[in-house]
Design a protein around this motif. Sequence first.
Motif, PDB file in Angstrom:
ATOM      1  N   PHE A  54       4.583  22.513  -7.549  1.00 28.30           N
ATOM      2  CA  PHE A  54       3.686  21.361  -7.641  1.00 28.30           C
ATOM      3  C   PHE A  54       4.255  20.254  -6.748  1.00 28.30           C
ATOM      4  CE2 PHE A  54       3.135  23.736 -11.502  1.00 28.30           C
ATOM      5  CZ  PHE A  54       1.813  23.571 -11.876  1.00 28.30           C
ATOM      6  N   LYS A  55       3.749  20.097  -5.553  1.00 27.79           N
ATOM      7  CA  LYS A  55       4.281  19.104  -4.630  1.00 27.79           C
ATOM      8  C   LYS A  55       4.029  17.688  -5.152  1.00 27.79           C
ATOM      9  CE  LYS A  55       3.939  17.354   0.092  1.00 27.79           C
ATOM     10  NZ  LYS A  55       3.229  17.457   1.396  1.00 27.79           N
ATOM     11  N   HIS A  56       5.100  16.941  -5.338  1.00 27.34           N
ATOM     12  CA  HIS A  56       4.987  15.542  -5.743  1.00 27.34           C
ATOM     13  C   HIS A  56       6.313  14.847  -5.416  1.00 27.34           C
ATOM     14  CE1 HIS A  56       7.059  17.374  -9.160  1.00 27.34           C
ATOM     15  NE2 HIS A  56       7.371  16.173  -9.593  1.00 27.34           N
ATOM     16  N   TRP A  57       6.357  13.603  -5.242  1.00 23.63           N
ATOM     17  CA  TRP A  57       5.215  12.704  -5.187  1.00 23.63           C
ATOM     18  C   TRP A  57       4.698  12.629  -3.749  1.00 23.63           C
ATOM     19  CZ3 TRP A  57       3.888  12.082  -9.928  1.00 23.63           C
ATOM     20  CH2 TRP A  57       4.867  11.985 -10.925  1.00 23.63           C
ATOM     21  N   ASN A  58       3.379  12.639  -3.554  1.00 28.05           N
ATOM     22  CA  ASN A  58       2.844  12.541  -2.205  1.00 28.05           C
ATOM     23  C   ASN A  58       2.511  11.084  -1.871  1.00 28.05           C
ATOM     24  OD1 ASN A  58       0.336  12.032  -3.390  1.00 28.05           O
ATOM     25  ND2 ASN A  58      -0.466  14.085  -3.021  1.00 28.05           N
ATOM     26  N   SER A  59       1.731  10.851  -0.833  1.00 28.13           N
ATOM     27  CA  SER A  59       1.479   9.487  -0.360  1.00 28.13           C
ATOM     28  C   SER A  59       0.512   8.708  -1.230  1.00 28.13           C
ATOM     29  CB  SER A  59       0.977   9.509   1.085  1.00 28.13           C
ATOM     30  OG  SER A  59      -0.200  10.288   1.198  1.00 28.13           O
ATOM     31  N   GLY A  60       0.032   9.315  -2.295  1.00 24.28           N
ATOM     32  CA  GLY A  60      -0.776   8.580  -3.273  1.00 24.28           C
ATOM     33  C   GLY A  60      -2.226   8.412  -2.883  1.00 24.28           C
ATOM     34  N   GLU A  61      -2.930   7.606  -3.670  1.00 27.30           N
ATOM     35  CA  GLU A  61      -4.358   7.382  -3.426  1.00 27.30           C
ATOM     36  C   GLU A  61      -4.593   6.627  -2.121  1.00 27.30           C
ATOM     37  OE1 GLU A  61      -7.110   7.290  -7.295  1.00 27.30           O
ATOM     38  OE2 GLU A  61      -5.855   5.513  -7.081  1.00 27.30           O
ATOM     39  N   ASN A  62      -3.717   5.692  -1.834  1.00 33.88           N
ATOM     40  CA  ASN A  62      -3.846   4.897  -0.610  1.00 33.88           C
ATOM     41  C   ASN A  62      -2.735   5.314   0.353  1.00 33.88           C
ATOM     42  OD1 ASN A  62      -4.003   3.008   1.423  1.00 33.88           O
ATOM     43  ND2 ASN A  62      -4.067   1.224   0.080  1.00 33.88           N
ATOM     44  N   ALA A  63      -3.089   6.143   1.303  1.00 29.06           N
ATOM     45  CA  ALA A  63      -2.082   6.707   2.206  1.00 29.06           C
ATOM     46  C   ALA A  63      -1.530   5.676   3.176  1.00 29.06           C
ATOM     47  CB  ALA A  63      -2.685   7.875   2.979  1.00 29.06           C
ATOM     48  N   THR A  64      -2.109   4.478   3.211  1.00 25.01           N
ATOM     49  CA  THR A  64      -1.677   3.464   4.186  1.00 25.01           C
ATOM     50  C   THR A  64      -0.855   2.349   3.546  1.00 25.01           C
ATOM     51  OG1 THR A  64      -3.689   2.116   3.921  1.00 25.01           O
ATOM     52  CG2 THR A  64      -3.767   3.910   5.534  1.00 25.01           C
ATOM     53  N   ASP A  65      -0.637   2.397   2.229  1.00 23.76           N
ATOM     54  CA  ASP A  65       0.056   1.269   1.593  1.00 23.76           C
ATOM     55  C   ASP A  65       1.571   1.413   1.571  1.00 23.76           C
ATOM     56  OD1 ASP A  65       0.454   3.184  -0.364  1.00 23.76           O
ATOM     57  OD2 ASP A  65      -0.559   2.088  -1.976  1.00 23.76           O
ATOM     58  N   CYS A  67       3.313   3.310  -0.247  1.00 26.60           N
ATOM     59  CA  CYS A  67       3.795   3.638  -1.589  1.00 26.60           C
ATOM     60  C   CYS A  67       3.404   5.073  -1.940  1.00 26.60           C
ATOM     61  CB  CYS A  67       3.193   2.696  -2.629  1.00 26.60           C
ATOM     62  SG  CYS A  67       3.651   0.963  -2.423  1.00 26.60           S
ATOM     63  N   ASN A  68       4.307   5.798  -2.592  1.00 26.98           N
ATOM     64  CA  ASN A  68       3.956   7.136  -3.043  1.00 26.98           C
ATOM     65  C   ASN A  68       3.270   7.069  -4.410  1.00 26.98           C
ATOM     66  OD1 ASN A  68       6.020   6.749  -4.915  1.00 26.98           O
ATOM     67  ND2 ASN A  68       7.427   8.212  -3.958  1.00 26.98           N
ATOM     68  N   THR A  69       2.911   8.216  -4.933  1.00 28.79           N
ATOM     69  CA  THR A  69       2.179   8.250  -6.199  1.00 28.79           C
ATOM     70  C   THR A  69       2.951   7.559  -7.315  1.00 28.79           C
ATOM     71  OG1 THR A  69       1.079  10.319  -5.599  1.00 28.79           O
ATOM     72  CG2 THR A  69       1.131   9.768  -7.929  1.00 28.79           C
ATOM     73  N   ARG A  70       4.241   7.849  -7.405  1.00 34.27           N
ATOM     74  CA  ARG A  70       5.053   7.227  -8.456  1.00 34.27           C
ATOM     75  C   ARG A  70       4.938   5.705  -8.416  1.00 34.27           C
ATOM     76  NH1 ARG A  70       9.661   6.745 -11.644  1.00 34.27           N
ATOM     77  NH2 ARG A  70      10.816   4.850 -11.109  1.00 34.27           N
ATOM     78  N   ALA A  71       5.114   5.130  -7.239  1.00 32.63           N
ATOM     79  CA  ALA A  71       5.073   3.675  -7.118  1.00 32.63           C
ATOM     80  C   ALA A  71       3.675   3.125  -7.427  1.00 32.63           C
ATOM     81  CB  ALA A  71       5.519   3.256  -5.725  1.00 32.63           C
ATOM     82  N   GLU A  72       2.649   3.833  -6.961  1.00 32.02           N
ATOM     83  CA  GLU A  72       1.285   3.365  -7.229  1.00 32.02           C
ATOM     84  C   GLU A  72       0.988   3.350  -8.720  1.00 32.02           C
ATOM     85  OE1 GLU A  72      -0.887   4.638  -3.021  1.00 32.02           O
ATOM     86  OE2 GLU A  72      -1.416   5.694  -4.868  1.00 32.02           O
ATOM     87  N   PRO A  82       4.906  -6.235 -10.534  1.00 30.46           N
ATOM     88  CA  PRO A  82       6.148  -6.367  -9.782  1.00 30.46           C
ATOM     89  C   PRO A  82       5.865  -6.903  -8.379  1.00 30.46           C
ATOM     90  CG  PRO A  82       5.405  -4.109  -9.693  1.00 30.46           C
ATOM     91  CD  PRO A  82       4.424  -4.841 -10.580  1.00 30.46           C
ATOM     92  N   THR A  83       6.911  -7.366  -7.722  1.00 29.22           N
ATOM     93  CA  THR A  83       6.809  -7.724  -6.313  1.00 29.22           C
ATOM     94  C   THR A  83       7.012  -6.454  -5.491  1.00 29.22           C
ATOM     95  OG1 THR A  83       7.667  -9.943  -6.708  1.00 29.22           O
ATOM     96  CG2 THR A  83       7.814  -9.108  -4.457  1.00 29.22           C
ATOM     97  N   VAL A  84       6.122  -6.240  -4.541  1.00 31.30           N
ATOM     98  CA  VAL A  84       6.192  -5.048  -3.700  1.00 31.30           C
ATOM     99  C   VAL A  84       6.765  -5.436  -2.351  1.00 31.30           C
ATOM    100  CG1 VAL A  84       4.906  -3.114  -2.713  1.00 31.30           C
ATOM    101  CG2 VAL A  84       4.155  -4.141  -4.881  1.00 31.30           C
ATOM    102  N   GLY A  85       7.976  -4.960  -2.075  1.00 31.03           N
ATOM    103  CA  GLY A  85       8.646  -5.315  -0.839  1.00 31.03           C
ATOM    104  C   GLY A  85       8.546  -4.240   0.216  1.00 31.03           C
ATOM    105  N   ALA A  86       9.320  -4.394   1.267  1.00 33.60           N
ATOM    106  CA  ALA A  86       9.336  -3.421   2.362  1.00 33.60           C
ATOM    107  C   ALA A  86       9.704  -2.042   1.827  1.00 33.60           C
ATOM    108  CB  ALA A  86      10.339  -3.854   3.426  1.00 33.60           C
ATOM    109  N   GLY A  87       9.020  -1.030   2.367  1.00 38.98           N
ATOM    110  CA  GLY A  87       9.268   0.327   1.906  1.00 38.98           C
ATOM    111  C   GLY A  87       8.808   0.573   0.492  1.00 38.98           C
ATOM    112  N   CYS A  88       7.917  -0.290   0.014  1.00 35.66           N
ATOM    113  CA  CYS A  88       7.371  -0.219  -1.351  1.00 35.66           C
ATOM    114  C   CYS A  88       8.478  -0.355  -2.416  1.00 35.66           C
ATOM    115  CB  CYS A  88       6.582   1.071  -1.570  1.00 35.66           C
ATOM    116  SG  CYS A  88       5.443   0.965  -2.993  1.00 35.66           S
ATOM    117  N   LYS A  89       9.479  -1.137  -2.141  1.00 32.00           N
ATOM    118  CA  LYS A  89      10.508  -1.416  -3.138  1.00 32.00           C
ATOM    119  C   LYS A  89       9.949  -2.379  -4.169  1.00 32.00           C
ATOM    120  CE  LYS A  89      15.201  -3.112  -3.800  1.00 32.00           C
ATOM    121  NZ  LYS A  89      16.427  -3.671  -3.160  1.00 32.00           N
ATOM    122  N   LEU A  90      10.038  -2.002  -5.435  1.00 34.63           N
ATOM    123  CA  LEU A  90       9.483  -2.812  -6.513  1.00 34.63           C
ATOM    124  C   LEU A  90      10.588  -3.615  -7.178  1.00 34.63           C
ATOM    125  CD1 LEU A  90       7.076  -0.208  -8.207  1.00 34.63           C
ATOM    126  CD2 LEU A  90       6.651  -1.688  -6.236  1.00 34.63           C
TER     127      LEU A  90
END
Length: 219
Positions: A54-65, A67-72, A82-90
């Motif tokens: 089961f491939k995860h986590w992928n690029s999520g619903e929004n492939a341009t944001d 953030c991967n699925t976990r972060a989304e 949370p504050t979303v920083g560079a590289g989707c750091k929360l």
Amino acid sequence: MITALALAAAALATTAPANAAPAAPTAEVTTLADAVGLVQVTEEDRTGYTRSSFKHWNSGENATDGCNTRAEVLIAEAVVAPTVGAGCKLTGGTWTSYYDGQEVTSAGSLDIDHMVPLAEAWDSGASAWTAARREAYANDQGAHVSLVAVTARSNRQKSDQDPADWMPPSPDAECRYVAEWVSTKLRWQLTADDRELEALKVYADGPCEDTIVRYTPAI
């Protein structure tokens, strides 16, 4: 007598484009008592299972944001964003882990739980799926109950167990949990074994019978 207009209408009806998009699945709403009766029962078989199936986590619903699925999922489920920083750091943010009622203020202290664990999904029908469908399942944000942010402790206690062997430690979570489990099984047309079904019926025929189950079949 059949008019020319009727003939034209009939011809139009039978010449729809071959590439027309299929109709979107209809959302279903029922009670837990009725929903449990819709789950098909079969024996489970874990032969051949690996988590990497089961491939995860992928690029999520929004492939341009970025953030991967976990972060989304973490962003979507935060009660204080949370504050979303560079590289989707929360950083910052607050979450409530409904399994155990704990408030969490660090994204790193949370796991994203598959409501029906990957191994359980494999046992229940996913072993016959394509790799693409298994990836879709493992990253499913099309239903908010499929993936849930909970404390790492509660997720690891649950592991790959079904409701016959594990229930959330918070009594207030039980009806919601069973309803979301059944919803996920129906959404993905997954089966249950006898022990699992009997455990579900304890809640469906008792304290949770009027709990509402909502699901939309996955395409």
